[in-house]
Design an enzyme around this catalytic site. Structure first.
Site, PDB file in Angstrom:
ATOM      1  N   LYS A  89       0.842  -1.190   0.000  1.00 17.52           N
ATOM      2  CA  LYS A  89       0.000   0.000   0.000  1.00 17.52           C
ATOM      3  C   LYS A  89       0.880   1.245   0.000  1.00 17.52           C
ATOM      4  CE  LYS A  89      -1.879  -1.463   3.757  1.00 17.52           C
ATOM      5  NZ  LYS A  89      -2.719  -1.731   4.954  1.00 17.52           N
ATOM      6  N   THR A 115      -8.657   9.725   8.136  1.00 19.71           N
ATOM      7  CA  THR A 115      -8.373   8.458   7.451  1.00 19.71           C
ATOM      8  C   THR A 115      -8.102   7.310   8.427  1.00 19.71           C
ATOM      9  OG1 THR A 115      -6.026   9.085   7.323  1.00 19.71           O
ATOM     10  CG2 THR A 115      -7.428   9.631   5.427  1.00 19.71           C
ATOM     11  N   GLY A 152      -8.317   4.027  10.233  1.00 18.34           N
ATOM     12  CA  GLY A 152      -8.934   2.735   9.929  1.00 18.34           C
ATOM     13  C   GLY A 152      -8.788   2.276   8.495  1.00 18.34           C
ATOM     14  N   THR A 153      -7.997   2.983   7.689  1.00 18.06           N
ATOM     15  CA  THR A 153      -7.905   2.604   6.273  1.00 18.06           C
ATOM     16  C   THR A 153      -7.333   1.202   6.082  1.00 18.06           C
ATOM     17  OG1 THR A 153      -5.800   3.797   6.175  1.00 18.06           O
ATOM     18  CG2 THR A 153      -7.745   4.931   5.339  1.00 18.06           C
ATOM     19  N   GLY A 154      -6.277   0.858   6.824  1.00 19.19           N
ATOM     20  CA  GLY A 154      -5.651  -0.449   6.638  1.00 19.19           C
ATOM     21  C   GLY A 154      -6.561  -1.590   7.024  1.00 19.19           C
ATOM     22  N   CYS A 155      -7.211  -1.465   8.168  1.00 19.72           N
ATOM     23  CA  CYS A 155      -8.156  -2.501   8.619  1.00 19.72           C
ATOM     24  C   CYS A 155      -9.292  -2.646   7.604  1.00 19.72           C
ATOM     25  CB  CYS A 155      -8.740  -2.130   9.972  1.00 19.72           C
ATOM     26  SG  CYS A 155      -7.531  -1.838  11.272  1.00 19.72           S
TER      27      CYS A 155
END
Length: 271
Positions: free
Chosen positions: A183, A214, A216-219
């Site tokens: 990512k 932003t 929580g984007t990875g989860c």
């Protein structure tokens, strides 16, 4: 005998194995919201509890290994699962416990988000657990989804420009996942990610939205990928669908508290 009239077939089943975010923007809470939004039934194995808000993580408490194992077995042995997503595992003991459990459900694709730090820079994985992630967990991953900080933490590869993503992906793939999704959201310019299995390459681009909220984007992205796999999509299809979903969620992210707010997991419902 066929199904009873009016009986409903259950949606695809996805299990998240991750920590709790009391602010609701990341972790288990983000995973379950994502799964609901994408039409699958989300189930959870809690690995840790955090006291967390828009300003950062104020405390974290790991659950005992036996509690993690009991939750996993309770869900999988009775209900079943069609994909698993892992997030915050915090210690070598928990990483190895979860790896043992994943090895016992080989038919369920696993999306491994090797969570190292929170959005605010708070450490969520002990340094002593890194070797267990590399040698025990990543070899079981259908897709590994590290961000650039996690790539550096796991492999030592520092990504400074888009052309470095290939080196990062090769380094992650050397630990055994079938696919690596690197990512590149921390780079300048468009939000670009690289998905590869070492042969195929898929470059995913999206415009960068001017929105600081932003959390929580990875989860969210990893849970969206797991949801797509549970629905029978191929890895590239699942990742493209997940990228589109999280891009919309970032665009709709909203202020919450005094710090960084969450992405909006329900953005499609709100138009």
């Amino acid at each position: 005998m066929g199904p009873l009239r009016g009986a409903r077939v259950s949606p695809p089943l996805v299990l998240t194995v991750a920590g709790s975010d009391s602010g609701g923007g990341a972790g288990i809470q983000a995973d379950l919201k994502t799964m609901l939004a994408l039409g699958v039934h989300g189930m959870s194995v809690l690995t840790a509890v955090t006291a967390q808000n828009s300003l950062g993580v104020q405390g974290a408490w790991e659950l005992p290994e036996e509690a993690v194992r009991a939750q996993y077995r309770a869900v999988v042995d009775d209900i079943g699962v069609q994909a698993v997503k892992t997030g915050m595992l915090s210690s070598a003991a928990l990483v190895e416990t979860v790896a043992d459990l994943l090895a016992g459900t080989p038919d369920a694709p696993a999306v491994v988000d090797p969570v190292g730090v929170s959005k605010h820079g708070d450490p969520l994985l002990a340094a002593s657990a890194l070797d267990s992630v590399r040698t025990k967990l990543l070899p079981l991953a259908t897709v590994a989804t590290p961000n650039l900080d996690e790539v550096a933490q796991l492999t030592g590869v520092v990504v400074e420009r888009e052309s470095d993503l290939r080196e990062a992906a090769a380094a992650v793939l050397s630990y055994g996942p079938r696919w690596a999704l690197i990512k590149g959201g921390h780079l300048e310019g468009d939000a670009v990610d690289l998905l590869t299995d070492g042969g195929e390459e898929h470059w995913l681009r999206a415009p960068r939205h001017d929105n600081r909220h932003t959390h929580g984007t990875g989860c969210t992205l990893a849970s969206a990928v797991a949801s797509g796999l549970a629905k029978g999509l191929t890895v590239p299809e699942a990742v493209r669908e997940a990228k589109a979903y999280v891009t919309g969620a970032i665009a709709a992210g909203f202020a919450l508290g005094a710090g960084i707010g969450p992405v909006d997991h329900g953005w499609r419902f709100r138009g």
